[in-house]
Design an enzyme around this catalytic site. Structure first.
Site, PDB file in Angstrom:
ATOM      1  N   ARG A   1      11.729  -5.542   4.952  1.00 47.22           N
ATOM      2  CA  ARG A   1      11.478  -4.110   4.699  1.00 47.22           C
ATOM      3  C   ARG A   1      12.437  -3.204   5.481  1.00 47.22           C
ATOM      4  O   ARG A   1      12.755  -3.449   6.640  1.00 47.22           O
ATOM      5  CB  ARG A   1      10.048  -3.756   5.084  1.00 47.22           C
ATOM      6  CG  ARG A   1       9.796  -2.249   5.003  1.00 47.22           C
ATOM      7  CD  ARG A   1       8.363  -1.893   5.061  1.00 47.22           C
ATOM      8  NE  ARG A   1       7.701  -2.378   6.254  1.00 47.22           N
ATOM      9  CZ  ARG A   1       6.397  -2.326   6.423  1.00 47.22           C
ATOM     10  NH1 ARG A   1       5.629  -1.829   5.497  1.00 47.22           N
ATOM     11  NH2 ARG A   1       5.863  -2.786   7.538  1.00 47.22           N
TER      12      ARG A   1
ATOM     13  N   ARG B   1      -0.771  -8.986  13.225  1.00 51.52           N
ATOM     14  CA  ARG B   1      -1.319  -8.008  12.272  1.00 51.52           C
ATOM     15  C   ARG B   1      -2.106  -8.721  11.166  1.00 51.52           C
ATOM     16  O   ARG B   1      -3.128  -8.231  10.709  1.00 51.52           O
ATOM     17  CB  ARG B   1      -0.194  -7.162  11.663  1.00 51.52           C
ATOM     18  CG  ARG B   1       0.333  -6.109  12.638  1.00 51.52           C
ATOM     19  CD  ARG B   1       1.725  -5.651  12.275  1.00 51.52           C
ATOM     20  NE  ARG B   1       1.800  -4.959  11.010  1.00 51.52           N
ATOM     21  CZ  ARG B   1       2.928  -4.843  10.295  1.00 51.52           C
ATOM     22  NH1 ARG B   1       4.052  -5.373  10.736  1.00 51.52           N
ATOM     23  NH2 ARG B   1       2.916  -4.191   9.163  1.00 51.52           N
TER      24      ARG B   1
ATOM     25  N   ARG C   1      10.943  -1.301  11.075  1.00 53.24           N
ATOM     26  CA  ARG C   1       9.809  -0.898  11.906  1.00 53.24           C
ATOM     27  C   ARG C   1       9.646  -1.811  13.114  1.00 53.24           C
ATOM     28  O   ARG C   1       9.836  -3.022  13.010  1.00 53.24           O
ATOM     29  CB  ARG C   1       8.528  -0.937  11.065  1.00 53.24           C
ATOM     30  CG  ARG C   1       8.094   0.449  10.627  1.00 53.24           C
ATOM     31  CD  ARG C   1       7.008   0.430   9.613  1.00 53.24           C
ATOM     32  NE  ARG C   1       5.798  -0.258  10.030  1.00 53.24           N
ATOM     33  CZ  ARG C   1       4.696  -0.332   9.286  1.00 53.24           C
ATOM     34  NH1 ARG C   1       4.678   0.241   8.090  1.00 53.24           N
ATOM     35  NH2 ARG C   1       3.638  -0.980   9.701  1.00 53.24           N
TER      36      ARG C   1
ATOM     37  N   LYS D   1       0.841  -1.214   0.000  1.00 54.20           N
ATOM     38  CA  LYS D   1       0.000   0.000   0.000  1.00 54.20           C
ATOM     39  C   LYS D   1       0.871   1.256   0.000  1.00 54.20           C
ATOM     40  O   LYS D   1       0.663   2.183  -0.780  1.00 54.20           O
ATOM     41  CB  LYS D   1      -0.929   0.026   1.237  1.00 54.20           C
ATOM     42  CG  LYS D   1      -1.849  -1.172   1.348  1.00 54.20           C
ATOM     43  CD  LYS D   1      -2.754  -1.089   2.561  1.00 54.20           C
ATOM     44  CE  LYS D   1      -2.048  -1.123   3.911  1.00 54.20           C
ATOM     45  NZ  LYS D   1      -1.334  -2.398   4.183  1.00 54.20           N
TER      46      LYS D   1
ATOM     47  N   ARG E   1     -10.174   0.767   8.006  1.00 51.01           N
ATOM     48  CA  ARG E   1      -9.671  -0.560   8.331  1.00 51.01           C
ATOM     49  C   ARG E   1     -10.681  -1.377   9.116  1.00 51.01           C
ATOM     50  O   ARG E   1     -10.407  -2.508   9.477  1.00 51.01           O
ATOM     51  CB  ARG E   1      -8.439  -0.368   9.200  1.00 51.01           C
ATOM     52  CG  ARG E   1      -7.212  -1.116   8.779  1.00 51.01           C
ATOM     53  CD  ARG E   1      -6.141  -0.668   9.733  1.00 51.01           C
ATOM     54  NE  ARG E   1      -4.948  -1.387   9.629  1.00 51.01           N
ATOM     55  CZ  ARG E   1      -3.860  -0.948   8.988  1.00 51.01           C
ATOM     56  NH1 ARG E   1      -3.871   0.190   8.357  1.00 51.01           N
ATOM     57  NH2 ARG E   1      -2.789  -1.659   9.007  1.00 51.01           N
TER      58      ARG E   1
HETATM   59  P1  AP5 Z   1       4.854  -1.600   1.846  1.00 55.60           P
HETATM   60  O1  AP5 Z   1       4.539  -0.736   0.684  1.00 55.60           O
HETATM   61  O2  AP5 Z   1       5.569  -1.006   3.006  1.00 55.60           O
HETATM   62  O3  AP5 Z   1       3.524  -2.388   2.323  1.00 55.60           O
HETATM   63  P2  AP5 Z   1       2.266  -1.851   3.134  1.00 55.60           P
HETATM   64  O4  AP5 Z   1       1.060  -2.502   2.537  1.00 55.60           O
HETATM   65  O5  AP5 Z   1       2.281  -0.362   3.219  1.00 55.60           O
HETATM   66  O6  AP5 Z   1       2.556  -2.546   4.517  1.00 55.60           O
HETATM   67  P3  AP5 Z   1       2.398  -1.954   6.015  1.00 55.60           P
HETATM   68  O7  AP5 Z   1       3.160  -2.881   6.895  1.00 55.60           O
HETATM   69  O8  AP5 Z   1       2.745  -0.503   6.050  1.00 55.60           O
HETATM   70  O9  AP5 Z   1       0.885  -2.155   6.223  1.00 55.60           O
HETATM   71  P4  AP5 Z   1       0.143  -2.149   7.570  1.00 55.60           P
HETATM   72  O10 AP5 Z   1      -1.239  -2.033   7.109  1.00 55.60           O
HETATM   73  O11 AP5 Z   1       0.437  -3.323   8.432  1.00 55.60           O
HETATM   74  O12 AP5 Z   1       0.802  -0.929   8.366  1.00 55.60           O
HETATM   75  P5  AP5 Z   1       0.330   0.564   8.636  1.00 55.60           P
HETATM   76  O13 AP5 Z   1       1.512   1.401   8.690  1.00 55.60           O
HETATM   77  O14 AP5 Z   1      -0.775   0.933   7.734  1.00 55.60           O
HETATM   78  O15 AP5 Z   1       5.699  -2.857   1.273  1.00 55.60           O
HETATM   79  C1  AP5 Z   1       6.250  -3.821   2.155  1.00 55.60           C
HETATM   80  C2  AP5 Z   1       7.624  -4.285   1.626  1.00 55.60           C
HETATM   81  O16 AP5 Z   1       7.437  -4.967   0.389  1.00 55.60           O
HETATM   82  C3  AP5 Z   1       8.605  -3.135   1.329  1.00 55.60           C
HETATM   83  O17 AP5 Z   1       9.884  -3.540   1.698  1.00 55.60           O
HETATM   84  C4  AP5 Z   1       8.506  -2.930  -0.201  1.00 55.60           C
HETATM   85  O18 AP5 Z   1       9.725  -2.456  -0.745  1.00 55.60           O
HETATM   86  C5  AP5 Z   1       8.163  -4.339  -0.677  1.00 55.60           C
HETATM   87  N1  AP5 Z   1       7.268  -4.335  -1.840  1.00 55.60           N
HETATM   88  C6  AP5 Z   1       6.155  -3.559  -2.018  1.00 55.60           C
HETATM   89  N2  AP5 Z   1       5.555  -3.829  -3.190  1.00 55.60           N
HETATM   90  C7  AP5 Z   1       6.303  -4.819  -3.768  1.00 55.60           C
HETATM   91  C8  AP5 Z   1       6.197  -5.544  -4.998  1.00 55.60           C
HETATM   92  N3  AP5 Z   1       5.187  -5.304  -5.867  1.00 55.60           N
HETATM   93  N4  AP5 Z   1       7.119  -6.479  -5.266  1.00 55.60           N
HETATM   94  C9  AP5 Z   1       8.135  -6.740  -4.399  1.00 55.60           C
HETATM   95  N5  AP5 Z   1       8.297  -6.091  -3.213  1.00 55.60           N
HETATM   96  C10 AP5 Z   1       7.396  -5.142  -2.896  1.00 55.60           C
HETATM   97  O19 AP5 Z   1      -0.289   0.414  10.095  1.00 55.60           O
HETATM   98  C11 AP5 Z   1       0.542   0.114  11.190  1.00 55.60           C
HETATM   99  C12 AP5 Z   1      -0.290  -0.001  12.440  1.00 55.60           C
HETATM  100  O20 AP5 Z   1      -0.926   1.259  12.723  1.00 55.60           O
HETATM  101  C13 AP5 Z   1      -1.452  -1.007  12.403  1.00 55.60           C
HETATM  102  O21 AP5 Z   1      -1.022  -2.321  12.717  1.00 55.60           O
HETATM  103  C14 AP5 Z   1      -2.390  -0.434  13.462  1.00 55.60           C
HETATM  104  O22 AP5 Z   1      -1.941  -0.734  14.750  1.00 55.60           O
HETATM  105  C15 AP5 Z   1      -2.237   1.073  13.259  1.00 55.60           C
HETATM  106  N6  AP5 Z   1      -3.228   1.596  12.295  1.00 55.60           N
HETATM  107  C16 AP5 Z   1      -2.965   2.114  11.063  1.00 55.60           C
HETATM  108  N7  AP5 Z   1      -4.102   2.476  10.462  1.00 55.60           N
HETATM  109  C17 AP5 Z   1      -5.116   2.194  11.325  1.00 55.60           C
HETATM  110  C18 AP5 Z   1      -6.529   2.325  11.257  1.00 55.60           C
HETATM  111  N8  AP5 Z   1      -7.136   2.817  10.156  1.00 55.60           N
HETATM  112  N9  AP5 Z   1      -7.248   1.919  12.314  1.00 55.60           N
HETATM  113  C19 AP5 Z   1      -6.651   1.439  13.428  1.00 55.60           C
HETATM  114  N10 AP5 Z   1      -5.320   1.266  13.554  1.00 55.60           N
HETATM  115  C20 AP5 Z   1      -4.564   1.643  12.504  1.00 55.60           C
HETATM  116 MG    MG Z   2       2.487   1.018   4.787  1.00 61.01          MG
END
Ligand code: AP5
Ligand code: MG
Length: 216
Positions: free
Chosen positions: A130, A174, A163, A15, A91
């Protein structure tokens, strides 16, 4: 009409990677709940402290504070004029309903909800490798997208970090939380005719092309 998109998908699906490409190429601002929470943690605010206690366990931050934090940004002049890509919000069904109400009242329809999809073993590999930049937030991967210089950002030369929630136990939790609380959003948006499934197994450029295909 400004572009308004929602990216949904499990942890590690890409994402943040896709939101960064869309922002860079189409000039559409990313509103990422995870990035905003991490900035609050870094700044040691009350919200940051609260968020940290959930994020470190791989749980969701409570709906009330999350909805408030995100709607405030969606209501901004910039978001209204230039559009936005939502990464990580909504979410839960409750968040999706609050967002829907807000956008209906503001007459700011979402063009498309993208469901990024990939198998669980790929997710784990992506998250385990990552790296992110401590300063500009650029994303890397130890094998899929290694930085040119070990441990340093290609863009701004700052140190890279892993992270806190990318530890094996937290990753597993997660994924459980995603399956239980976030995956019902696929049906929510499918019923509204807004959903597009995108296979995120392919390389990032190809996934990007599929996401924006046909968007004006
Ligand atoms: P990356 O692009 O970083 O993936 P991502 O989907 O953004 O993964 P996240 O871990 O950020 O998602 P998340 O939903 O768990 O975390 P968030 O920060 O939103 O890619 C991952 C890796 O793969 C990278 O190394 C990249 O280079 C590689 N990659 C990407 N695309 C690729 C491809 N096509 N091919 C090969 N490699 C690739 O949330 C964190 C925490 O915050 C949550 O757990 C929760 O506690 C809280 N939170 C956030 N939003 C909410 C909400 N709305 N409600 C409640 N709690 C929330
Ligand atoms: Mg992310």
């Amino acid at each position: 009409m400004p572009i308004r998109l929602i990216l949904i998908g499990p942890p590690g699906v890409g994402k943040g990677t896709q939101a960064a490409l869309i922002e860079e190429r189409l000039g559409v601002r990313t509103l990422s709940s995870g990035v905003i929470f991490r900035a609050e943690i870094e700044a040691e605010t009350d919200l940051g402290q609260l968020a940290k206690s959930y994020i470190d366990r791989g749980e969701l931050v409570p709906n009330g504070v999350t909805i408030q934090m995100m709607l405030k940004r969606i209501r901004s002049d910039e978001a209204r004029k230039k559009g936005f890509v939502l990464d990580g919000f909504p979410r839960t069904i409750r968040q999706a309903e609050a967002l829907e109400l807000e956008l209906n009242q503001a007459e700011m329809p979402i063009q498309r909800v993208i469901s990024l999809e990939v198998s669980e073993d790929v997710l784990i590999r992506r998250l385990s490798g990552r790296l992110g930049c401590t300063k500009c937030g650029a994303l890397y991967h130890r094998t899929n997208k290694p930085p040119k210089r070990d441990g340093l950002c290609d863009v701004c030369n700052s140190p890279l970090f892993v992270r806190a929630d990318d530890q094996p136990d937290t990753i597993r939790q997660r994924l459980v939380v995603f399956n239980e609380q976030t995956s019902p959003l696929v049906e929510f948006y499918e019923e509204r005719g807004m959903l597009r499934h995108v296979d995120a197994t392919h390389e990032a450029e190809e996934v990007y092309r599929e996401i924006i295909e046909g968007l004006s």
